[in-house]
Structures are given as C-alpha cells and as structure tokens.
Design a protein around this motif. Structure first.
Motif, PDB file in Angstrom:
ATOM      1  N   ASP A 164       6.979 -29.802   2.675  1.00  0.00           N
ATOM      2  CA  ASP A 164       5.965 -29.057   1.925  1.00  0.00           C
ATOM      3  C   ASP A 164       6.493 -27.678   1.559  1.00  0.00           C
ATOM      4  O   ASP A 164       7.222 -27.049   2.328  1.00  0.00           O
ATOM      5  N   LYS A 165       6.105 -27.217   0.394  1.00  0.00           N
ATOM      6  CA  LYS A 165       6.416 -25.854  -0.039  1.00  0.00           C
ATOM      7  C   LYS A 165       5.089 -25.160  -0.301  1.00  0.00           C
ATOM      8  O   LYS A 165       4.388 -25.484  -1.254  1.00  0.00           O
ATOM      9  N   VAL A 166       4.747 -24.208   0.527  1.00  0.00           N
ATOM     10  CA  VAL A 166       3.425 -23.586   0.512  1.00  0.00           C
ATOM     11  C   VAL A 166       3.549 -22.115   0.147  1.00  0.00           C
ATOM     12  O   VAL A 166       4.388 -21.395   0.699  1.00  0.00           O
ATOM     13  N   ARG A 167       2.728 -21.688  -0.777  1.00  0.00           N
ATOM     14  CA  ARG A 167       2.686 -20.278  -1.153  1.00  0.00           C
ATOM     15  C   ARG A 167       1.510 -19.605  -0.458  1.00  0.00           C
ATOM     16  O   ARG A 167       0.378 -20.079  -0.530  1.00  0.00           O
ATOM     17  N   LEU A 168       1.793 -18.501   0.219  1.00  0.00           N
ATOM     18  CA  LEU A 168       0.767 -17.707   0.880  1.00  0.00           C
ATOM     19  C   LEU A 168       0.456 -16.508  -0.011  1.00  0.00           C
ATOM     20  O   LEU A 168       1.287 -15.621  -0.184  1.00  0.00           O
ATOM     21  N   SER A 169      -0.720 -16.507  -0.619  1.00  0.00           N
ATOM     22  CA  SER A 169      -1.064 -15.445  -1.568  1.00  0.00           C
ATOM     23  C   SER A 169      -2.199 -14.593  -1.009  1.00  0.00           C
ATOM     24  O   SER A 169      -2.956 -15.011  -0.132  1.00  0.00           O
ATOM     25  N   GLY A 170      -2.322 -13.414  -1.565  1.00  0.00           N
ATOM     26  CA  GLY A 170      -3.356 -12.482  -1.135  1.00  0.00           C
ATOM     27  C   GLY A 170      -3.007 -11.079  -1.559  1.00  0.00           C
ATOM     28  O   GLY A 170      -1.855 -10.775  -1.877  1.00  0.00           O
ATOM     29  N   ALA A 171      -3.999 -10.222  -1.572  1.00  0.00           N
ATOM     30  CA  ALA A 171      -3.790  -8.834  -1.982  1.00  0.00           C
ATOM     31  C   ALA A 171      -2.980  -8.098  -0.929  1.00  0.00           C
ATOM     32  O   ALA A 171      -2.843  -8.542   0.215  1.00  0.00           O
ATOM     33  N   ASN A 172      -2.420  -6.945  -1.323  1.00  0.00           N
ATOM     34  CA  ASN A 172      -1.725  -6.102  -0.359  1.00  0.00           C
ATOM     35  C   ASN A 172      -2.659  -5.764   0.800  1.00  0.00           C
ATOM     36  O   ASN A 172      -3.838  -5.496   0.588  1.00  0.00           O
ATOM     37  N   ASP A 228      13.160   3.206  -8.835  1.00  0.00           N
ATOM     38  CA  ASP A 228      14.082   2.170  -8.366  1.00  0.00           C
ATOM     39  C   ASP A 228      13.274   1.004  -7.801  1.00  0.00           C
ATOM     40  O   ASP A 228      12.684   1.105  -6.722  1.00  0.00           O
ATOM     41  N   GLU A 229      13.228  -0.109  -8.529  1.00  0.00           N
ATOM     42  CA  GLU A 229      12.490  -1.310  -8.139  1.00  0.00           C
ATOM     43  C   GLU A 229      11.060  -0.971  -7.730  1.00  0.00           C
ATOM     44  O   GLU A 229      10.607  -1.296  -6.619  1.00  0.00           O
ATOM     45  N   PRO A 230      10.268  -0.346  -8.616  1.00  0.00           N
ATOM     46  CA  PRO A 230       8.911   0.080  -8.230  1.00  0.00           C
ATOM     47  C   PRO A 230       7.948  -1.090  -8.008  1.00  0.00           C
ATOM     48  O   PRO A 230       6.905  -0.916  -7.388  1.00  0.00           O
ATOM     49  N   GLY A 231       8.277  -2.277  -8.509  1.00  0.00           N
ATOM     50  CA  GLY A 231       7.378  -3.417  -8.350  1.00  0.00           C
ATOM     51  C   GLY A 231       7.509  -4.136  -7.035  1.00  0.00           C
ATOM     52  O   GLY A 231       6.696  -5.021  -6.718  1.00  0.00           O
ATOM     53  N   ASN A 232       8.522  -3.777  -6.227  1.00  0.00           N
ATOM     54  CA  ASN A 232       8.698  -4.438  -4.933  1.00  0.00           C
ATOM     55  C   ASN A 232       7.471  -4.242  -4.052  1.00  0.00           C
ATOM     56  O   ASN A 232       6.911  -3.141  -3.975  1.00  0.00           O
ATOM     57  N   HIS A 233       7.045  -5.289  -3.381  1.00  0.00           N
ATOM     58  CA  HIS A 233       5.938  -5.296  -2.414  1.00  0.00           C
ATOM     59  C   HIS A 233       4.553  -5.251  -3.065  1.00  0.00           C
ATOM     60  O   HIS A 233       3.551  -5.367  -2.346  1.00  0.00           O
ATOM     61  N   LEU A 234       4.469  -5.057  -4.373  1.00  0.00           N
ATOM     62  CA  LEU A 234       3.159  -4.970  -5.026  1.00  0.00           C
ATOM     63  C   LEU A 234       2.599  -6.356  -5.297  1.00  0.00           C
ATOM     64  O   LEU A 234       3.332  -7.264  -5.717  1.00  0.00           O
ATOM     65  N   ASP A 235       1.283  -6.535  -5.105  1.00  0.00           N
ATOM     66  CA  ASP A 235       0.624  -7.769  -5.506  1.00  0.00           C
ATOM     67  C   ASP A 235       0.371  -7.717  -7.012  1.00  0.00           C
ATOM     68  O   ASP A 235       0.735  -6.749  -7.696  1.00  0.00           O
ATOM     69  N   GLN A 236      -0.260  -8.750  -7.560  1.00  0.00           N
ATOM     70  CA  GLN A 236      -0.460  -8.807  -9.004  1.00  0.00           C
ATOM     71  C   GLN A 236      -1.335  -7.661  -9.496  1.00  0.00           C
ATOM     72  O   GLN A 236      -1.088  -7.078 -10.554  1.00  0.00           O
ATOM     73  N   GLN A 277       0.830  -1.208   0.000  1.00  0.00           N
ATOM     74  CA  GLN A 277       0.000   0.000   0.000  1.00  0.00           C
ATOM     75  C   GLN A 277       0.863   1.256   0.000  1.00  0.00           C
ATOM     76  O   GLN A 277       0.564   2.223  -0.705  1.00  0.00           O
ATOM     77  N   LEU A 278       1.935   1.256   0.780  1.00  0.00           N
ATOM     78  CA  LEU A 278       2.838   2.405   0.798  1.00  0.00           C
ATOM     79  C   LEU A 278       3.482   2.619  -0.567  1.00  0.00           C
ATOM     80  O   LEU A 278       3.634   3.754  -1.030  1.00  0.00           O
ATOM     81  N   THR A 279       3.868   1.507  -1.216  1.00  0.00           N
ATOM     82  CA  THR A 279       4.478   1.612  -2.548  1.00  0.00           C
ATOM     83  C   THR A 279       3.500   2.225  -3.537  1.00  0.00           C
ATOM     84  O   THR A 279       3.849   3.110  -4.324  1.00  0.00           O
ATOM     85  N   ARG A 280       2.241   1.765  -3.512  1.00  0.00           N
ATOM     86  CA  ARG A 280       1.239   2.314  -4.427  1.00  0.00           C
ATOM     87  C   ARG A 280       1.001   3.792  -4.181  1.00  0.00           C
ATOM     88  O   ARG A 280       0.873   4.577  -5.130  1.00  0.00           O
ATOM     89  N   LEU A 281       0.916   4.167  -2.919  1.00  0.00           N
ATOM     90  CA  LEU A 281       0.679   5.574  -2.581  1.00  0.00           C
ATOM     91  C   LEU A 281       1.822   6.451  -3.072  1.00  0.00           C
ATOM     92  O   LEU A 281       1.597   7.525  -3.655  1.00  0.00           O
TER      93      LEU A 281
END
Length: 385
Positions: A247-255, A50-58, A30-34
C-alpha cells in the motif's frame, strides 16, 4: 489594542493565538510561515528566499504566492516548486556550465528547455553519424593503400618497371597516405571533442532518474494503529487505521495537525498517550532533515551502509541517475544540496533488502514537485495517441 493586533496576525497565519508560546513548539510549516511573514512586513527593497515553500501545506503555499505577488520590491527565489515558479517573471538556471536566462515563468521555461534538449539530441545524432562516416572513410583508405602496396610488390617481382621508379612511387604514396590519415585523424579528434561537449551539455539538460526499489505485493497487514491518542494532537476521535504490504498511503493535513508526530509515534520515537501501534515488518523513517544520512560520509558510503547487498557498480549507476557521477559520488553528504540529500536518502531506504515499511516526512522538500505525476501523464498521453 496591541494584543488584538497580535492575535489577528496569529490567526491570519494559522498560528496558535498565544504570543508567548515558545517558537520551538511550532511545527515546521508554522515556523516557515512566521519567518516569511516577518520578511514581507518591513519595507525591504529586495528579498532572497531559499526554498520558501518547504514545510508549507497547500493553504500556506497559496498564502506565500499571494504575498509574493503583493510585494512591491524585487524577489530572488530559489525553488523547485512549480506553483511558486509559475508566478515569477523569469528563471535563471545555474549548473556547471554557467547561468542560463529563460524569459517567462515555469511553463515558458519548460517549453524552451524541452526545445533545447530536442535540438541537442538532434545535434548529437548528427555528430555521431559524422564520426561513423569518417571512420568508414578512413578504413576504406587504409584498405586501398594495402591493395596498392600488394600491387606494387607484384609489379616489382615481375621486373616490368625499374626498381628506382617503383621506390619513388612507393615513397610518394606513403607520404600522401600518411598526410591524408593525419589530417583525417585531426578532423576526427575535433568532431569527437564536439561530441564530448554536446554530451556534457545534454547531461545538464536531461532529466535525472531516481530508481526506487521494487517489491512484490503481499496480502499481509504490516501496520495497525488502534485507538491512538497523541500528545499535542487535539482530535475528537482516536486514530485507527491499518496498512497492508504494498500500500502507498498519503497522510495529509494542515500544518501543525500532527502528521510528523504520528510518523514519529509509528517509528517508535514517541509514545502514544493511549492506544496501540503494531509494526509487523522492518521500518525506516525519513524525517524532514534526512538525519539518517551520515554527513561526514560520502553518498557512495551511505548507500553502501544501507544497501551492502548492492555491488559498487549498481550503487554508482543509481547515484549517476541522480546526477552524482564519479568524484561527486565521493563528496561528503554535508556538501550536497537539500535536493541531492533527499535523493540519496530515497535511494538508500528504497533499496534495502527485505520487506520495509517506509515512513517519509515531507519527502518532496527541495524537489521538483509532481514530477512523477507529470511523467506518468505524459506516458499515458503517448499511449492514448
């Protein structure tokens, strides 16, 4: 009217509809988007991101790419995210050899780079063949000179030719042989220098290797999250799940959906409002800022701290695989880039002895996303062929 406008933009950005909410309560995404929204609004002629995609969800990534396409001015973006790099006009690659310009977006860049790498490998093979042939020729010349020297001694003992004539012939042969070997040594040194330069260029182009530790899979359950409710996470149902060793588990979800909060709770850094979390093995938590690393220590020292069971040679081999060779492995971690810190942290936590539960919060920030998937797909295609 102004409040309505603020609420509209907050909703559009996926932020809480409260213009007075402190920014420190927002998630990293959310901070990145703002911050990005503030950059795209004024009438700037040029943006440096500089790396604007860091921390952003899809969803946030798609929003960023759309904003970049709509922006009328110029943009210089530093990124390892292929989705972002596919919407640029050209790519400048910076390494220790200088800056190289590649026309076109990522796919064009990847093809040109692959062609360069293949061409360099062919050149390296050719130069190595040259060196081998030159050494063989020099060895043959030495053997011939030794044979002539033996024959000269035999003639001298037989007395069939005058001694002064034999001495002159010997001196002439030694001068000619010495000049020939000196010339050959000079040519060999030039070709070896060419090989050294090619190898340095090849090191810049070839893909790095991040070797992760392996462990045998067991049937034991190592994590139970039972009817957990966490602060700041609004959910109709409590959180319940289990993880088994291997196990290898992915935790997904929106920001702002609470992914980092849940990991912190599992790591014991936050207490759940209700429910129970049980970890039955060793645990290592890698947060988004790699705070487990000691910034005043070198990559070599950090790896030694976490993986003291590895030999110095093994640690240096692992670091060389991610591009930290010799003196670079001795630099303070604070001087490394975000991507380099991530790789050092991944090496450190994945090579710890014993059974470890790894909690990785945004581990692909600063990194070539989908690289492992691409390599796996490439190997599968070769196997099918």
């Amino acid at each position: 009217m102004r409040n309505w406008s603020n609420n509209y933009w907050l909703l559009a950005l996926g932020l809480p509809v409260d213009p007075f909410l402190p920014s420190q309560s927002l998630s990293g995404g959310q901070l990145t988007r703002l911050a990005l929204h503030q950059l795209f609004q004024p009438d700037y002629g040029y943006l440096i991101l500089d790396e604007p995609g860091n921390h952003l969800d899809q969803q946030g990534k798609r929003w960023l790419i759309e904003q970049m396409r709509r922006f009328d001015g110029g943009i210089l973006v530093i990124s390892h995210d292929r989705d972002i790099l596919r919407c640029v006009d050209c790519i400048l690659e910076l390494n220790s050899l200088g800056v190289r310009h590649y026309g076109g977006a990522y796919d064009v860049y990847a093809e040109q780079r692959a062609n360069e790498l293949a061409s360099q490998e062919r050149s390296i093979d050719h130069v190595k063949t040259q060196i081998k042939q030159m050494r063989q020729t020099m060895q043959k010349n030495r053997e011939k000179a030794q044979q002539r020297a033996v024959q000269g001694k035999q003639v001298a003992r037989s007395g069939s030719q005058a001694k002064i004539l034999l001495n002159n012939m010997k001196q002439d042969a030694e001068r000619a042989g010495g000049a020939r070997e000196s010339n050959q040594n000079r040519q060999l040194a030039q070709v070896q220098d060419q090989l050294s330069k090619l190898n340095k260029q090849h090191e810049m182009l070839k893909q790095q290797s991040l070797f992760l530790g392996k462990a045998e899979k067991h049937a034991s359950r190592i994590l139970d999250v039972i009817e957990v409710r966490l602060l700041f996470i609004q959910r109709e149902n409590d959180i319940t799940f289990s993880i088994h060793f291997g196990d290898k588990v992915r935790l997904s979800g929106a920001n702002s959906s609470g992914k980092s909060t849940l990991l912190k709770a599992i790591a014991g850094r936050l207490s759940p409002l209700q429910g129970h979390i049980q970890v039955r093995t060793g645990l290592c938590y890698l947060d988004q800022h790699f705070t487990l690393l000691k910034n005043d220590k070198s990559a070599q020292e950090n790896l030694e701290f976490f993986c003291s069971h590895l030999t110095e040679k093994d640690r240096r081999t692992l670091l060389a695989g991610i591009g930290l060779r010799r003196e670079r492995a001795e630099q303070a971690v604070a001087t490394l880039s975000g991507g380099e810190k991530m790789k050092v942290a991944m090496l450190a936590i994945s090579h710890q002895p014993g059974n470890i539960l790894l909690l990785l919060d945004e581990p692909d920030n600063h990194y070539w996303r989908k690289e492992r998937r691409r390599r796996t797909e490439k190997r599968r295609q070769k196997a099918d062929f």
